[in-house]
Write a protein that holds these residues in place. Structure first.
Motif, PDB file in Angstrom:
ATOM      1  N   THR A 181       0.857  -1.187   0.000  1.00 44.61           N
ATOM      2  CA  THR A 181       0.000   0.000   0.000  1.00 44.61           C
ATOM      3  C   THR A 181       0.889   1.231   0.000  1.00 44.61           C
ATOM      4  O   THR A 181       1.962   1.225   0.605  1.00 44.61           O
ATOM      5  N   GLU A 184       3.405   6.264  -3.060  1.00 38.30           N
ATOM      6  CA  GLU A 184       4.782   6.551  -3.487  1.00 38.30           C
ATOM      7  C   GLU A 184       5.439   5.375  -4.213  1.00 38.30           C
ATOM      8  O   GLU A 184       6.526   5.510  -4.751  1.00 38.30           O
ATOM      9  N   LEU A 185       4.767   4.214  -4.235  1.00 31.71           N
ATOM     10  CA  LEU A 185       5.440   2.999  -4.704  1.00 31.71           C
ATOM     11  C   LEU A 185       5.327   2.786  -6.214  1.00 31.71           C
ATOM     12  O   LEU A 185       4.255   2.957  -6.793  1.00 31.71           O
ATOM     13  N   ILE A 197       9.249   5.827  -4.651  1.00 28.13           N
ATOM     14  CA  ILE A 197      10.047   4.756  -4.027  1.00 28.13           C
ATOM     15  C   ILE A 197       9.789   3.465  -4.809  1.00 28.13           C
ATOM     16  O   ILE A 197       8.649   3.202  -5.191  1.00 28.13           O
ATOM     17  N   ARG A 199       9.047  -0.345  -5.273  1.00 29.55           N
ATOM     18  CA  ARG A 199       8.330  -1.345  -4.474  1.00 29.55           C
ATOM     19  C   ARG A 199       9.220  -2.584  -4.356  1.00 29.55           C
ATOM     20  O   ARG A 199       9.596  -3.165  -5.364  1.00 29.55           O
ATOM     21  N   THR A 245       1.593  -4.648   3.378  1.00 27.93           N
ATOM     22  CA  THR A 245       2.770  -3.937   3.884  1.00 27.93           C
ATOM     23  C   THR A 245       2.529  -2.449   3.742  1.00 27.93           C
ATOM     24  O   THR A 245       2.016  -1.992   2.723  1.00 27.93           O
ATOM     25  N   SER A 249       0.852   2.540  10.394  1.00 31.59           N
ATOM     26  CA  SER A 249       1.352   3.386  11.478  1.00 31.59           C
ATOM     27  C   SER A 249       0.380   4.528  11.777  1.00 31.59           C
ATOM     28  O   SER A 249      -0.832   4.344  11.707  1.00 31.59           O
ATOM     29  N   PRO A 294       4.647  -3.457   8.851  1.00 27.75           N
ATOM     30  CA  PRO A 294       5.106  -2.086   8.667  1.00 27.75           C
ATOM     31  C   PRO A 294       5.799  -1.954   7.312  1.00 27.75           C
ATOM     32  O   PRO A 294       6.409  -2.906   6.824  1.00 27.75           O
ATOM     33  N   PRO A 297      11.214  -1.539   4.770  1.00 24.15           N
ATOM     34  CA  PRO A 297      11.591  -2.844   4.216  1.00 24.15           C
ATOM     35  C   PRO A 297      12.261  -3.818   5.199  1.00 24.15           C
ATOM     36  O   PRO A 297      11.989  -5.007   5.154  1.00 24.15           O
TER      37      PRO A 297
END
Ligand SMILES: Nc1nc2c(c(=O)[nH]1)N[C@H]1C(S)=C(S)[C@@H](COP(=O)(O)OP(=O)(O)OC[C@H]3O[C@@H](n4cnc5c(N)ncnc54)[C@H](O)[C@@H]3O)O[C@H]1N2
Ligand code: MOO
Length: 396
Positions: A181, A184-185, A197, A199, A245, A249, A294, A297
């Motif tokens: 999820t 940004e991936l 970022i 994945r 993942t 948070s 979380p 990675p």
């Protein structure tokens, strides 16, 4: 927040069971037995010749006979011959039935044959039943050769085949959806913007699951509440386990716990006193486990290995594998009152395994995991771990 021990206990108490299926034995390597393997016959099923040579009547040698006329050949896979004249012998091949009337086999290297007469080497000492694998001496018919929960490695596959099992009943493997999820991936192979970022979490987890035989597939969902809800509802319906993942948070877009609640997945716990992986989330829905790992990675991979792989093993009623332990190769300090999962490289030192901490720059620094062998678990109650401290070691 709960401890690692409590988290483990709660996960154990909520182990699903994915039932069993029958598959060809030749395809069963690595699977978990869902039935006992029972011996079809006693083993050996007959007095088995264990060396290529000649079979004689031992009493003849006791009465000083050292030469024996060869009356025939007992080959493997053929019905037993009979030694009609005890002063003679029969050639006998490894794996053959010991001919009736014989109780001693002499290897071919210990005899010489002239004019169809076998003569023993000078001074050769014999024992009754030598080089004979006695009928039933390994196990009886119906003996339990392997039991439910054992992994079918090469020896167990051999045992199943030897017991006549063309098919074996094994635990079914879970179908797992591994869901990244985050807006940004971006996956590998696609152009990436400076603020995005790559994945990687779901890729490594799916690879690990596939290598263990699971039917695992990777998904990516954006931080959109409605889309997340709709897709997760579908995935929950069509899979045995969900591994998410990221998004567990405290951020404004960390929607995972909320959406799972809306989908009636019962939260069993959220947050564990551990590093990395404090925001770990676990819940259940019917016979299904749902994990929220979380996003960082290092946290994702360590928590997957620490909690999820064992849960999948339990869902197959697998017998517990032996726990590996390693000694810290150097002092290590961790002041927080949390269990610490520490990436390490291991080396053997005589009979011991030494664990050398791998330097990492926090739980986002997954590059530092490359080349490491796994991680050790350091107790929450201790801050200063001395060289030689013994810890549980989890290999990748
Ligand atoms: N105010 C607080 N903030 C944070 C806390 C906290 O207690 N209070 N906990 C921190 C800890 S510890 C962790 S771990 C992270 C976990 O956060 P999330 O699970 O919500 O993860 P994200 O925020 O979505 O992502 C964190 C990080 O990981 C990257 N990521 C996510 N998914 C992937 C993937 N599939 N492959 C590669 N990298 C991924 C993501 O881009 C972020 O950089 O929260 C702290 N914050
Ligand atoms: O729990 Mo987080 O993984 O420490 O960064």
């Amino acid at each position: 927040m709960i401890s690692v021990q409590e988290a483990e206990k709660l996960i154990r108490q909520n182990s699903p069971n994915y039932y069993s299926e029958s598959i060809p034995t030749i395809e069963a390597h690595g699977r978990i037995l869902a039935e006992d393997i029972l011996a079809e016959r006693e083993n050996p099923p007959f007095n088995r010749v264990a060396m290529d040579g000649i079979a004689i009547n031992y009493a003849q040698w006791q009465n000083s006979r050292t030469s024996f006329e060869i009356k025939g050949t007992q080959a493997a896979g053929h019905p037993p011959l009979s030694l009609e004249d005890p002063s003679t012998c029969l050639e006998a091949m490894t794996g053959a039935v010991l001919p009736s009337g014989c109780d001693c086999v002499i290897p071919v290297e210990r005899i010489s044959v002239t004019n169809n007469v076998a003569t023993l080497e000078d001074g050769l000492e014999l024992q009754q039943w030598q080089n004979v694998h006695i009928q039933g001496s390994d196990h009886s018919q119906g003996f339990k050769l392997a039991r439910t929960g054992q992994v079918l490695n090469a020896p167990e596959i051999a045992v199943a085949a030897a017991a006549g099992y063309g098919q074996v009943k094994v635990a079914k493997l879970a179908k797992v959806a591994v869901i990244a999820t985050g807006d940004e991936l971006v996956s590998a192979g696609v152009d990436i913007k400076p603020w995005q970022i790559r994945r990687s979490n779901t890729t490594s987890i799916v690879a690990s699951l596939k290598s263990a035989g699971y039917d695992a597939k990777e998904y990516h969902l954006k931080d959109d509440l409605d889309a997340l809800r709709d897709k997760l509802r579908d995935l929950l319906e069509s899979n045995d386990m969900l591994i998410l993942t990221g998004g567990v948070s405290m951020g404004k877009f960390d929607f995972v716990p909320q959406v799972l609640k809306e989908l009636s997945v019962e939260q069993i716990f959220h947050k564990v006193t551990q590093r990395p992986g404090k925001p770990l989330w676990f819940g259940t829905s019917s016979n299904k486990s749902v994990f929220g790992l979380p996003g960082n990675p290092v946290s994702a991979l360590i928590n997957f290995q620490r909690y999820i792989l064992p849960q999948l093993n339990r869902s197959q009623n697998a017998l517990c594998p032996p726990q590996l332990k390693a000694e810290l190769a150097e002092d290590f300090t961790f002041k927080k009152n949390m269990t610490r999962f520490l990436p390490v490289c291991v080396e053997s030192n005589g009979p011991k395994l030494l664990a050398r901490p791998q330097r990492t720059n926090g739980s986002g620094d997954f590059g530092s995991l490359s080349g490491s062998h796994g991680f050790i678990e350091l107790e929450a109650e201790i801050s200063d771990f001395k060289k030689g401290h013994v810890a549980i070691f989890y290999p990748w």
